[in-house]
Write a protein that holds these residues in place. Sequence first.
Motif, PDB file in Angstrom:
ATOM      1  N   ARG A 125       1.366  -0.800   0.006  1.00  0.00           N
ATOM      2  CA  ARG A 125       0.047  -0.399   0.017  1.00  0.00           C
ATOM      3  C   ARG A 125       0.667   1.009   0.129  1.00  0.00           C
ATOM      4  O   ARG A 125       0.454   2.425  -0.184  1.00  0.00           O
ATOM      5  N   ASN A 126       2.068   1.163   0.430  1.00  0.00           N
ATOM      6  CA  ASN A 126       2.834   2.169   0.385  1.00  0.00           C
ATOM      7  C   ASN A 126       4.121   2.491  -0.486  1.00  0.00           C
ATOM      8  O   ASN A 126       4.783   3.114  -0.284  1.00  0.00           O
ATOM      9  N   SER A 127       3.218   1.198  -1.182  1.00  0.00           N
ATOM     10  CA  SER A 127       5.234   1.804  -3.010  1.00  0.00           C
ATOM     11  C   SER A 127       4.744   2.542  -3.000  1.00  0.00           C
ATOM     12  O   SER A 127       3.820   3.796  -3.587  1.00  0.00           O
ATOM     13  N   SER A 128       5.772   3.257  -4.549  1.00  0.00           N
ATOM     14  CA  SER A 128       5.843   3.825  -5.544  1.00  0.00           C
ATOM     15  C   SER A 128       4.384   4.161  -6.416  1.00  0.00           C
ATOM     16  O   SER A 128       4.011   4.918  -6.944  1.00  0.00           O
ATOM     17  N   GLU A 129       5.001   2.451  -6.560  1.00  0.00           N
ATOM     18  CA  GLU A 129       3.774   1.759  -7.491  1.00  0.00           C
ATOM     19  C   GLU A 129       2.136   2.183  -6.821  1.00  0.00           C
ATOM     20  O   GLU A 129       1.581   2.740  -8.119  1.00  0.00           O
ATOM     21  N   MET A 130       2.084   1.966  -5.422  1.00  0.00           N
ATOM     22  CA  MET A 130       0.068   2.169  -5.398  1.00  0.00           C
ATOM     23  C   MET A 130       0.543   3.732  -5.148  1.00  0.00           C
ATOM     24  O   MET A 130      -0.674   4.551  -5.450  1.00  0.00           O
TER      25      MET A 130
END
Length: 89
Positions: free
Chosen positions: A20-25
């Motif tokens: 949820r905290n990824s750059s993709e998200m």
Amino acid sequence: TKKYHWNYKGGITPENKVARNSSEMNFWRKSVFERDKYTCKKCETKGGSLNAHHIKHFATHPELRTVLSNGITLCVNCHREIHKIKSNG
């Protein structure tokens, strides 16, 4: 130290939180807002506190987590209502 905190779990961040905290998200969330012109698709409120909601559940459809068509912009109140409806029905 952290190790003695009541919620300490051995220094392992749950996979869900990492995803949820990824750059993709973050990119997906911003793309959903931009596509929807920062407007809640349920009540048509513009701006304010918005959420990018996964139409097909984040947890059960990991392959759709960052697919733009699986997102919809909702204000906080509408997002809360959608989750109340789903949990009661």
